[in-house]
Design an enzyme around this catalytic site. Sequence first.
Site, short mmCIF file in Angstrom:
data_model
loop_
_atom_site.label_atom_id
_atom_site.label_comp_id
_atom_site.label_asym_id
_atom_site.label_seq_id
_atom_site.Cartn_x
_atom_site.Cartn_y
_atom_site.Cartn_z
N ASP A 171 0.86 -1.18 0.00
CA ASP A 171 0.00 0.00 0.00
C ASP A 171 0.89 1.23 0.00
OD1 ASP A 171 -1.71 2.12 0.45
OD2 ASP A 171 -2.96 1.04 1.89
N HIS A 176 0.67 8.25 3.46
CA HIS A 176 1.23 7.55 4.62
C HIS A 176 2.72 7.83 4.82
CE1 HIS A 176 -2.54 5.49 5.13
NE2 HIS A 176 -2.47 4.98 3.91
#
Length: 266
Positions: A171, A176
């Site tokens: 991911d 992030h």
Amino acid sequence: MNAGDWKGRPLGTRTVSYDETRPILYALAVGAHATDLDLVFEERLRVLPTFALTLAQWAPDALGSAGAFDVRTAVHGTQRLRVLAPLPRSGAVEMSAHVSDVWDKGRAAVFDVTVTSEYFEATWSLFAPGSGGFGGERGPSARPRPDGAPDLSLPVRTDPDQAALYRLLGDRHHMHIDPDAAKAAGMPRPFMHGLCTLAAVTLPLAAAAGAHPADLRELEARFASPVFPGDELAVDAWKAGDATAFEAAVDGTTVLSAGQATFTAG
């Protein structure tokens, strides 16, 4: 197509191969330690069942890429996992995916993407603002918080580098890791992957249940608020028959709700 027309749509099949490095990296990314030899040492390795969710991440991404919703505003609402057999230490996992349900929440729609294999069944519920109002059913309500005081409370501290490590499992969304991308998404700084937070909580829950974390059989939780690397979670848990119901909060703000985990002896 309106959102309801996506129900039942196949998203294809995919076979993902891996060696022992990936489940070991995964275990470290969700909070295992070097002393947890059966999670981080290939000679004794037991693969965490939630590792399956990294193998199947292609499916919800495929639905977004197909144009079902605006990928800039959709969020991961709920995750469910049912374990059918232990994942191998290395090998290839064949999976198929489809849109199992689409729920009409009025101003938003919830797309359920289900991935199946011989090892697991996993469902992503994706909350898509602006896609509702198509006349469909609202869908089931979230599991309520259990009555009474929790049977146990557990602290779970995340690591400041945890999101940077977890993104190596596949991911790679920039929010992030990149402060500018996080701010563009409305966050003050890069934040944890919800699936990383959820998996991290299962480790102490297993210990509290007297089980090994690889003995997880069913898992479900709703992602209520973001968690930032370095945050400490306060996890409350209630015994519910063979299952453990749980919630997690950071500084009084609920971040995981309607949680339930079931472990069986391995």
